[in-house]
Scaffold this active site. Structure first.
Site, mmCIF file in Angstrom:
data_model
loop_
_atom_site.group_PDB
_atom_site.id
_atom_site.type_symbol
_atom_site.label_atom_id
_atom_site.label_comp_id
_atom_site.label_asym_id
_atom_site.label_seq_id
_atom_site.Cartn_x
_atom_site.Cartn_y
_atom_site.Cartn_z
ATOM 1 N N PHE A 1 82.613 -9.307 -30.081
ATOM 2 C CA PHE A 1 81.338 -9.032 -29.444
ATOM 3 C C PHE A 1 80.193 -9.563 -30.295
ATOM 4 C CE2 PHE A 1 77.679 -6.502 -28.181
ATOM 5 C CZ PHE A 1 77.755 -6.632 -26.803
ATOM 6 N N ARG B 1 68.226 -9.038 -28.123
ATOM 7 C CA ARG B 1 67.977 -10.316 -27.432
ATOM 8 C C ARG B 1 66.946 -11.182 -28.138
ATOM 9 N NH1 ARG B 1 70.523 -9.908 -22.443
ATOM 10 N NH2 ARG B 1 70.432 -7.918 -21.375
ATOM 11 N N GLU C 1 74.209 -20.665 -18.822
ATOM 12 C CA GLU C 1 74.711 -19.328 -19.195
ATOM 13 C C GLU C 1 74.633 -19.123 -20.699
ATOM 14 O OE1 GLU C 1 75.415 -16.489 -18.635
ATOM 15 O OE2 GLU C 1 76.632 -16.128 -16.867
ATOM 16 N N ASP C 2 74.575 -17.869 -21.108
ATOM 17 C CA ASP C 2 74.618 -17.561 -22.536
ATOM 18 C C ASP C 2 76.049 -17.603 -23.051
ATOM 19 O OD1 ASP C 2 75.312 -15.341 -21.011
ATOM 20 O OD2 ASP C 2 74.127 -13.908 -22.156
ATOM 21 N N ASP D 1 83.031 -15.360 -20.992
ATOM 22 C CA ASP D 1 84.041 -14.483 -21.579
ATOM 23 C C ASP D 1 85.316 -14.642 -20.723
ATOM 24 O OD1 ASP D 1 85.387 -12.025 -22.368
ATOM 25 O OD2 ASP D 1 83.496 -11.348 -23.184
#
Ligand code: IMP
Ligand code: MG
Length: 178
Positions: free
Chosen positions: A155, A168, A102-103, A106
């Site tokens: 964020f 990205r 996963e990036d 959260d």
């Protein structure tokens, strides 16, 4: 670049690409020690994890398979009301050591759902690798096995992560300016 603008938002540099690469090397070293001898399938979660998965995989020293999946929103009947269905599994996961890539984690809702759905394929074990974790927002009990950076609940974009589809491609990570 110290500052960037994407659409209406301004961002400033947060983690430079060379630090990201160093951290990925550390994770890969750990995986090379932990997972050698296992039948490993990496499962990258699109779109965000494509860059992390790519840089991580080229540092893995044992024979390994990789596949990429997406979580598609759909309206279904489930306990949680709205669930995201995993699509794109085309590798055999049964009896394999699966590493979800996963990036960012959260709240943990996405990774929890991933683990649940991957477990349905009856793997030997499921491990989680995420480049980023926001510990202040994370509400789940599951402890990810490999984490790159623990970051404040802000964020971020770049290195695979997007704002409205943009950012990205950036090799560095940026954080929203307030
Ligand atoms: P969770 O389900 O709340 O853990 O959210 C995980 C997903 O939300 C990630 O896979 C990202 O797609 C997105 N996300 C969470 N935080 C950020 C961020 O700071 N920048 C970009 N995307 C994010
Ligand atoms: Mg993601």
């Amino acid at each position: 670049m110290q500052h960037i603008t994407l659409l209406d938002k301004k961002f400033r540099i947060f983690i430079p690409g060379d630090e990201i690469q160093e951290e990925i090397q550390r994770i890969a070293d750990q995986m090379n020690a932990d997972l050698e001898g296992e039948e490993v399938v990496f499962v990258g979660v699109l779109n965000g994890a494509f860059m992390f998965a790519s840089d991580l995989l080229r540092r893995i020293r044992f024979d390994v398979r990789i596949t990429f999946v997406k979580l598609a929103s759909y309206q279904g009947i489930s306990s949680s009301g709205r669930v995201k269905k995993l699509i794109g599994i085309n590798e055999v996961l049964q009896d394999k050591t699966v590493v979800i890539v996963e990036d960012i984690i959260d709240t943990g809702n996405t990774i929890e759902s991933m683990i649940e759905q991957v477990s349905g394929f009856k793997p030997k074990s499921v491990k989680v690798a995420s480049l980023l974790l926001k510990p202040d927002l994370y509400t789940k009990d599951i402890r990810p096995d490999y984490i790159g950076f623990r970051i404040p609940p802000h964020f971020v974009v770049g290195y695979g992560l997007d704002y409205m589809g943009l950012g990205r491609n950036l090799p560095d990570l940026y954080v929203l300016e307030d």
